[in-house]
Design an enzyme around this catalytic site. Sequence first.
Site, mmCIF file in Angstrom:
data_model
loop_
_atom_site.group_PDB
_atom_site.id
_atom_site.type_symbol
_atom_site.label_atom_id
_atom_site.label_comp_id
_atom_site.label_asym_id
_atom_site.label_seq_id
_atom_site.Cartn_x
_atom_site.Cartn_y
_atom_site.Cartn_z
ATOM 1 N N ALA A 10 0.824 -1.224 0.000
ATOM 2 C CA ALA A 10 0.000 0.000 0.000
ATOM 3 C C ALA A 10 0.856 1.271 0.000
ATOM 4 C CB ALA A 10 -0.929 0.005 1.213
ATOM 5 N N PHE A 14 -0.677 0.738 -7.271
ATOM 6 C CA PHE A 14 -2.062 0.229 -7.171
ATOM 7 C C PHE A 14 -2.531 0.137 -5.718
ATOM 8 C CE2 PHE A 14 -1.034 -2.694 -11.078
ATOM 9 C CZ PHE A 14 -0.944 -1.583 -11.890
ATOM 10 N N ARG A 35 7.979 0.093 3.570
ATOM 11 C CA ARG A 35 8.385 1.474 3.865
ATOM 12 C C ARG A 35 7.430 2.099 4.886
ATOM 13 N NH1 ARG A 35 9.185 3.042 -2.361
ATOM 14 N NH2 ARG A 35 7.531 1.461 -2.492
ATOM 15 N N ASP A 62 7.919 -7.544 5.421
ATOM 16 C CA ASP A 62 8.348 -7.983 4.091
ATOM 17 C C ASP A 62 7.601 -9.283 3.783
ATOM 18 O OD1 ASP A 62 9.717 -9.148 1.938
ATOM 19 O OD2 ASP A 62 11.639 -8.335 2.569
ATOM 20 N N VAL A 63 6.849 -9.307 2.685
ATOM 21 C CA VAL A 63 6.051 -10.511 2.384
ATOM 22 C C VAL A 63 6.912 -11.748 2.120
ATOM 23 C CG1 VAL A 63 4.040 -9.224 1.487
ATOM 24 C CG2 VAL A 63 5.789 -10.041 -0.113
ATOM 25 N N TYR A 155 9.704 -13.141 -14.377
ATOM 26 C CA TYR A 155 8.560 -12.293 -13.991
ATOM 27 C C TYR A 155 7.285 -12.905 -14.574
ATOM 28 C CZ TYR A 155 5.306 -8.486 -13.315
ATOM 29 O OH TYR A 155 4.191 -7.758 -12.951
ATOM 30 N N THR A 190 3.467 3.452 -12.622
ATOM 31 C CA THR A 190 3.599 3.530 -11.155
ATOM 32 C C THR A 190 5.108 3.531 -10.889
ATOM 33 O OG1 THR A 190 3.642 1.126 -11.010
ATOM 34 C CG2 THR A 190 1.465 2.164 -10.861
ATOM 35 N N GLU A 191 5.516 3.044 -9.740
ATOM 36 C CA GLU A 191 6.962 2.908 -9.495
ATOM 37 C C GLU A 191 7.491 1.580 -10.051
ATOM 38 O OE1 GLU A 191 7.874 3.662 -5.364
ATOM 39 O OE2 GLU A 191 6.839 5.584 -5.407
ATOM 40 N N PHE A 192 6.595 0.799 -10.671
ATOM 41 C CA PHE A 192 6.939 -0.546 -11.139
ATOM 42 C C PHE A 192 8.210 -0.577 -12.009
ATOM 43 C CE2 PHE A 192 6.561 -3.784 -14.460
ATOM 44 C CZ PHE A 192 6.385 -4.944 -13.722
HETATM 45 P P1 NDP Z 1 4.795 -0.259 -7.284
HETATM 46 O O1 NDP Z 1 6.266 -0.518 -7.370
HETATM 47 O O2 NDP Z 1 4.326 1.146 -7.446
HETATM 48 O O3 NDP Z 1 4.247 -0.832 -5.884
HETATM 49 C C1 NDP Z 1 4.633 -2.098 -5.430
HETATM 50 C C2 NDP Z 1 4.196 -2.280 -3.992
HETATM 51 O O4 NDP Z 1 4.594 -3.598 -3.569
HETATM 52 C C3 NDP Z 1 4.861 -1.285 -3.055
HETATM 53 O O5 NDP Z 1 3.906 -0.800 -2.140
HETATM 54 C C4 NDP Z 1 5.904 -2.117 -2.327
HETATM 55 O O6 NDP Z 1 6.026 -1.660 -0.992
HETATM 56 C C5 NDP Z 1 5.250 -3.510 -2.330
HETATM 57 N N1 NDP Z 1 6.253 -4.560 -2.185
HETATM 58 C C6 NDP Z 1 7.191 -4.935 -3.085
HETATM 59 N N2 NDP Z 1 7.971 -5.900 -2.560
HETATM 60 C C7 NDP Z 1 7.502 -6.124 -1.304
HETATM 61 C C8 NDP Z 1 7.898 -7.001 -0.256
HETATM 62 N N3 NDP Z 1 8.927 -7.846 -0.386
HETATM 63 N N4 NDP Z 1 7.201 -6.973 0.912
HETATM 64 C C9 NDP Z 1 6.153 -6.130 1.067
HETATM 65 N N5 NDP Z 1 5.734 -5.283 0.108
HETATM 66 C C10 NDP Z 1 6.408 -5.278 -1.061
HETATM 67 O O7 NDP Z 1 4.138 -1.224 -8.355
HETATM 68 P P2 NDP Z 1 2.604 -1.410 -8.845
HETATM 69 O O8 NDP Z 1 1.667 -0.735 -7.960
HETATM 70 O O9 NDP Z 1 2.580 -1.114 -10.285
HETATM 71 O O10 NDP Z 1 2.487 -2.994 -8.705
HETATM 72 C C11 NDP Z 1 1.582 -3.631 -7.838
HETATM 73 C C12 NDP Z 1 1.332 -5.041 -8.336
HETATM 74 O O11 NDP Z 1 0.783 -4.991 -9.653
HETATM 75 C C13 NDP Z 1 2.576 -5.921 -8.459
HETATM 76 O O12 NDP Z 1 2.222 -7.232 -8.063
HETATM 77 C C14 NDP Z 1 2.919 -5.881 -9.940
HETATM 78 O O13 NDP Z 1 3.606 -7.026 -10.350
HETATM 79 C C15 NDP Z 1 1.526 -5.817 -10.539
HETATM 80 N N6 NDP Z 1 1.430 -5.256 -11.876
HETATM 81 C C16 NDP Z 1 1.945 -4.013 -12.191
HETATM 82 C C17 NDP Z 1 1.793 -3.519 -13.474
HETATM 83 C C18 NDP Z 1 2.356 -2.200 -13.895
HETATM 84 O O14 NDP Z 1 2.556 -1.999 -15.126
HETATM 85 N N7 NDP Z 1 2.583 -1.260 -13.010
HETATM 86 C C19 NDP Z 1 1.036 -4.264 -14.488
HETATM 87 C C20 NDP Z 1 0.572 -5.556 -14.067
HETATM 88 C C21 NDP Z 1 0.737 -5.992 -12.807
HETATM 89 P P3 NDP Z 1 7.422 -1.506 -0.200
HETATM 90 O O15 NDP Z 1 8.508 -1.302 -1.204
HETATM 91 O O16 NDP Z 1 7.194 -0.329 0.706
HETATM 92 O O17 NDP Z 1 7.527 -2.785 0.557
HETATM 93 C C1 8X3 Z 2 3.592 -5.549 -15.566
HETATM 94 C C2 8X3 Z 2 3.229 -5.386 -16.987
HETATM 95 O O1 8X3 Z 2 4.010 -5.762 -19.382
HETATM 96 O O2 8X3 Z 2 5.662 -4.949 -17.798
HETATM 97 O O3 8X3 Z 2 3.133 -6.749 -15.059
HETATM 98 O O4 8X3 Z 2 4.939 -7.211 -17.721
HETATM 99 S S1 8X3 Z 2 4.529 -5.874 -18.001
#
Ligand code: NDP
Ligand code: 8X3
Length: 254
Positions: A10, A14, A35, A62-63, A155, A190-192
């Site tokens: 969170a 997303f 964080r 940490d998950v 991935y 996002t930060e992805f």
């Molecule tokens: P962000 O990087 O913006 O957010 C990721 C979140 O996951 C952060 O809040 C981070 O929190 C948390 N996280 C990551 N690793 C851990 C960990 N080991 N323990 C606990 N929390 C963790 O990415 P998105 O919001 O884009 O991604 C969310 C989900 O959606 C992911 O599963 C991603 O694979 C999926 N997704 C994303 C897409 C995209 O294009 N953005 C598309 C399709 C799917 P913190 O670092 O504080 O722990």
């Molecule tokens: C994140 C979307 O296309 O980078 O799951 O794999 S993509």
Amino acid sequence: MNKTIFITGATSGFGEACARKFAAAGARLILTGRRKDRLDALKHELESLSGAPERVFTLNFDVQDRTAVFAAVASLPSEWQKIDILINNAGLALGRDYFDEASLEDWETMIDTNVKGLLYVSRAVLPLLIPSGDGHIINLGSVAGKEVYEKGNVYCGSKFAVDAISRSMRIDMLRHGIKVTAIHPGAAETEFSKVRFKGDEGQAKKIYEGYTPLSAEDVADAIFYCASLPPHVCINDLVITCKAQADAIYFYKG
Ligand code: NDP
Ligand code: 8X3
């Protein structure tokens, strides 16, 4: 919405957008992530906005750490021990490299977070979700869990696993009356990508050039919709992309 929502990841993207969306609808939230400063700031913001103190509870773990996951959930005070919706969102991609060149550490982190982390959190939370008889688990998959692409290897594998686990969970949860929804977004800014490319902002920005990607809010809206349907209705599987993306591979970049 008179429900308690447990959201992993969170602190960004997303998960953070879902927190805002569900909070605006009046839900109680358990927000989690690594964080702590971000969790604290979000709790403060959402509680001030709603004028409702004690609306948000945060758990910092940490998950990937099985012991920490179970300990965090076990530490919930009694008034937070009834959960209606679990959003398994925490996840990441690390690197985009050929199979024979990718980092084994990156592979392990993706599997430990996206697959094992989701399993640990689900098992830890289920005892608090089952008693309602009306629970809902929402798992974040990806279009990368529907088709594979070059240099997506592990991935993609981790998100195919989320797809399979979601389908299997849905069958096993029937007897508890728990809905299982898998959400599979395409590219969303996002930060992805910043995480995937290890802080390289230039490489991250390139991913979203030439088209309008999804926003975190677009995905949160879809998740909220799935969570707001009548009790007998379940969206099992939802693939959501921006208009310029057809699947995990094909884009139209103007
Ligand atoms: P962000 O990087 O913006 O957010 C990721 C979140 O996951 C952060 O809040 C981070 O929190 C948390 N996280 C990551 N690793 C851990 C960990 N080991 N323990 C606990 N929390 C963790 O990415 P998105 O919001 O884009 O991604 C969310 C989900 O959606 C992911 O599963 C991603 O694979 C999926 N997704 C994303 C897409 C995209 O294009 N953005 C598309 C399709 C799917 P913190 O670092 O504080 O722990
Ligand atoms: C994140 C979307 O296309 O980078 O799951 O794999 S993509």
